[in-house]
Structures are given as structure tokens and as C-alpha cells.
Design an enzyme around this catalytic site. Structure first.
Site, PDB file in Angstrom:
ATOM      1  N   LYS A  35      52.448  41.907  45.695  1.00 23.15           N
ATOM      2  CA  LYS A  35      51.628  43.128  45.722  1.00 23.15           C
ATOM      3  C   LYS A  35      50.392  42.892  46.595  1.00 23.15           C
ATOM      4  CE  LYS A  35      49.403  41.691  41.435  1.00 23.15           C
ATOM      5  NZ  LYS A  35      49.337  41.887  39.980  1.00 23.15           N
ATOM      6  N   TYR A 254      18.796  39.425  56.659  1.00 25.66           N
ATOM      7  CA  TYR A 254      18.320  40.617  55.946  1.00 25.66           C
ATOM      8  C   TYR A 254      17.639  40.245  54.640  1.00 25.66           C
ATOM      9  CZ  TYR A 254      21.048  43.616  59.071  1.00 25.66           C
ATOM     10  OH  TYR A 254      21.552  44.271  60.164  1.00 25.66           O
TER      11      TYR A 254
HETATM   12  C1  LIG Z   1      49.807  40.583  39.526  1.00 23.16           C
HETATM   13  C2  LIG Z   1      50.796  40.406  38.476  1.00 23.16           C
HETATM   14  C3  LIG Z   1      51.420  39.153  38.295  1.00 23.16           C
HETATM   15  C4  LIG Z   1      51.016  37.916  39.067  1.00 23.16           C
HETATM   16  O1  LIG Z   1      49.763  37.447  38.612  1.00 23.16           O
HETATM   17  P1  LIG Z   1      49.171  36.060  39.135  1.00 23.16           P
HETATM   18  O2  LIG Z   1      48.012  35.800  38.253  1.00 23.16           O
HETATM   19  O3  LIG Z   1      48.766  36.282  40.549  1.00 23.16           O
HETATM   20  O4  LIG Z   1      50.268  35.079  39.033  1.00 23.16           O
HETATM   21  C5  LIG Z   1      52.409  39.066  37.337  1.00 23.16           C
HETATM   22  N1  LIG Z   1      52.759  40.149  36.588  1.00 23.16           N
HETATM   23  C6  LIG Z   1      52.172  41.342  36.743  1.00 23.16           C
HETATM   24  C7  LIG Z   1      52.585  42.482  35.889  1.00 23.16           C
HETATM   25  C8  LIG Z   1      51.168  41.513  37.680  1.00 23.16           C
HETATM   26  O5  LIG Z   1      50.591  42.707  37.807  1.00 23.16           O
END
Ligand SMILES: *Cc1c(COP(=O)(O)O)cnc(C)c1O
Length: 357
Positions: A35, A254
Site C-alpha cells: 500500500k 528560518y
Molecule cells: C499496513 C498493514 C499491514 C502491514 O503493516 P506493517 O506494520 O507495515 O507490517 C498489515 N495489515 C494491514 C491490515 C495493514 O493495514
């Protein structure tokens, strides 16, 4: 010459990390979580590297799922939040995508959809995160309903842990999951990266690692993943494009946040928050300059940041700077800036050129 910033994506590191995941996961199958454009690494860039070792891809957007199919991936694809409307559900049927079902509105949509080739379902139980999912005591009834639908193929029980990186952090959730699954002979998919590394009793049938594929730590502490031999997949680097010689009392950037207390050489680096470097990074944030670890001086600007050159007297215009990667764990930068490595990797800005090695 172009602006010297770039991000390097190390495909060998990703395939090595997937191998390390398999070492930990035993017989469980692996959903590679891609994702957020593969946590900022670029789905299109890395998918074929993962494809040679993964069992499936897990993601959020149907567009990405369809892209994978078009690219030639015929294996499992899991929509982690499921379909968002009836049109997407139809595409799940058509392209053989596995969908999460976390709410009654999705159940109703499934029941009302024309019976097509059955779709595989991940029945999501809320094991304490209180984001998505059915309560443990509802799971049996939902499963009965799913089982009665011609639209539904295989059903897997899915849950997500809120604190698998803490000792005993999955205990309460596991109790709820066992309660929900009692009497149902369902395959399970529970483990995120933290649970893959630290909670073997959660592995079951399919694990869902994300961040560890990219070599960062699910606990935000790089030392925690050191025993697993993971390698950072992304290195963000730039160069020094300017030098300033400060006198005691001079300030930098800044808000004049940094005050020199003595004569001091600083380097101006072509990297800023518009590249994805966190603006909240304080003066102590580690930066690797010319082979030496030094620190940030002054507030990060949109396009530039400044570093102390005291520990690296030979650094000059054109000297290499690593913002995070091999020498500076992204988790260390994140921790200094009050966030986690996940956020920095995902927020790599589109304007940063990416080089794949
Ligand atoms: C993002 C996600 C993962 C992976 O999580 P990590 O901490 O990056 O391993 C697994 N399951 C679901 C449902 C997620 O949304």
C-alpha cells in the site's frame, strides 16, 4: 547539472528482506504489503522483485490491484480495506481479487450483488484496535451469512494488531481472536511486521509484513530489528551546494533557531521538506556527510537544510550527504523528528528523482 538530490531503491535489499521474512514466518504464506505506493518505494518499480518470492500482494486501491493484473501478476491480491462500492466489488469478482469484509454495509452489498464467480473474503475481526472489523461475538453470525452466499468463495479470518511491537502486546487481541474463531475451522491472517518478528504464535496461515520488507523497524527503534539482518531499501541522498563560516552569535535558517557558540563551518544541503525531509527535525538530527555522522543545524527549509561540518573538515561543495538509508537509519531521523520511519518513507516527494539499483 541537475539538483543533486535523489532516492536510491535497492531491489536486492527488498528481495533479501523478503527472504528474511520467510525465515521468520515458517510455513505461513506471505502477503507483501505494498500500500501507499509500496511505502514510497514505487509499486511499479518493485513489484516484480517481490513477485519472485511472495505469495500475494496486499494493498488498498483497486487501481493498483488492476495494474498488477495487467502487469501479469495472476496470484493472490488482497484489498486490505475491501471494496468501497458495488462497482469495485464487481471488479473483485471479475479479476479474482480477495476482499476484506469489515462492515455490515459490505456484507449487504455482497448479498445483493449478482452471483458471479465466487470472491474470496477476509472476514475482519476487531481485536481491540477499534478501527475496522466485526466484534468477536458477531463473527460467528457473519461467517454463517458469508457461507450461505453463492457470491463468496473461501473465507479467512483477519485481524490487525495495535501493539505487536510491545512485549505481550498481542495477548489481549489473541484472546479475542480465539474467542471469535471458536468452532469455525477458518484459516487465519493476523501478523503485521511486528508480529512476524516477535510473535510467532500469531503467524498461522498468511502473514502480512509491510515495513520490514523495506528494511525499517516496526517498533521505530533500529536496534530492535538488528538481529534479523534486514537491509534498508531506500537511501535519500544529496550534496553540499554551499558553505558558510559562522562566528559565535550567528544564527542559521528560518526563525534563527540555531545559534553558533563559536566559529563554525556549516554546509548547505539540497534537500528540504518539499522533498519529504521532515520539517520538524530538531538540531540534533543525525545526517551523514562525507562519510561522517554529523547533525542538522537550524530549521529545515522547503528546499534546503544546513549541517554542522565541524566533524567533517574535509567536506566541501559536492560532498555526498545521506539523509537516511544505509548509514543513517530512517527510524533515527524519524525518532528525532517525532514521527516513525513509515511516515518518512511514504512521504518521499514526487519531485525527488528515483534511481533503482
Ligand atoms: C499496513 C498493514 C499491514 C502491514 O503493516 P506493517 O506494520 O507495515 O507490517 C498489515 N495489515 C494491514 C491490515 C495493514 O493495514
Amino acid at each position: 547539472m541537475t539538483r543533486p538530490i535523489n532516492a536510491t531503491i535497492d531491489l536486492q535489499a527488498i528481495s533479501h528482506n523478503l527472504h528474511q521474512v520467510r525465515q521468520q514466518a515458517g510455513h505461513a504464506k506471505v502477503w507483501s504489503v505494498v500500500k501507499a505506493d509500496a511505502y514510497g518505494h514505487g509499486l511499479k518499480r518493485i513489484w516484480s522483485t517481490l513477485a519472485s518470492g511472495t505469495d500475494g500482494f496486499a494493498l488498498l486501491n483497486i487501481e493498483d490491484a488492476l495494474w498488477l493484473r495487467q502487469a501479469g501478476w495472476h496470484g493472490p491480491v488482497l484489498l486490505l480495506e475491501g471494496f468501497f462500492d458495488a462497482g469495485e466489488l464487481a471488479l473483485c469478482h471479475e479479476y479474482g481479487l480477495t476482499t476484506c469484509v469489515h462492515s455490515n454495509w459490505q456484507l449487504a452489498m455482497l448479498a445483493a450483488s449478482p452471483a458471479r464467480k465466487p470472491v474470496n473474503v477476509y472476514l475482519k475481526v476487531n481485536s481491540g484496535m477499534n478501527r475496522l472489523g466485526f466484534r468477536p461475538e458477531e463473527v460467528n453470525a457473519v461467517w454463517q451469512q458469508l457461507r450461505s452466499l453463492a457470491q463468496v468463495g473461501e473465507v479467512t479470518l483477519m485481524a490487525h494488531f495495535a501493539k505487536a511491537d510491545q512485549p505481550g502486546g498481542t495477548d489481549d487481541a489473541m484472546r479475542l481472536i480465539r474467542q471469535a474463531a471458536e468452532g469455525l475451522n477458518l484459516p487465519h491472517s493476523l501478523a503485521n511486521s511486528a508480529a512476524v518478528l516477535w510473535c510467532p504464535e500469531t503467524h498461522y496461515d498468511w502473514v502480512r509484513p509491510g515495513i520490514i520488507l523495506y528494511g525499517a523497524s516496526p517498533s521505530a527503534r533500529p536496534q530492535d530489528i538488528a538481529p534479523f539482518g534486514l537491509r534498508p531499501a531506500m537511501t535519500l541522498q544529496s550534496q553540499i551546494i554551499g558553505i558558510q563560516h559562522l562566528n559565535a552569535g550567528d544564527t542559521v535558517g528560518y526563525g534563527c533557531r540555531y545559534h553558533a557558540t563559536k566559529t563554525q563551518r556549516i554546509g548547505i544541503v539540497a534537500a528540504g521538506y518539499a522533498d519529504g525531509y521532515p520539517r520538524t527535525a530538531p538540531d540534533a538530527t543525525p545526517v551523514w556527510v562525507d562519510g561522517v555522522l554529523t547533525t542538522l543545524t537550524g530549521a529545515v527549509s522547503m528546499d534546503m537544510l544546513a549541517v554542522d561540518l565541524t566533524p567533517c573538515p574535509h567536506a566541501n561543495i559536492g560532498s555526498p550527504v545521506e539523509l537516511w538509508g544505509q548509514n543513517v537509519p530512517v527510524d533515527d531521523v524519524a525518532q528525532a523528528a517525532g514521527t516513525i520511519g513509515y511516515e518518512l518513507l511514504c512521504a518521499l516527494a514526487p519531485r525527488v528523482p528515483v534511481v533503482t539499483v
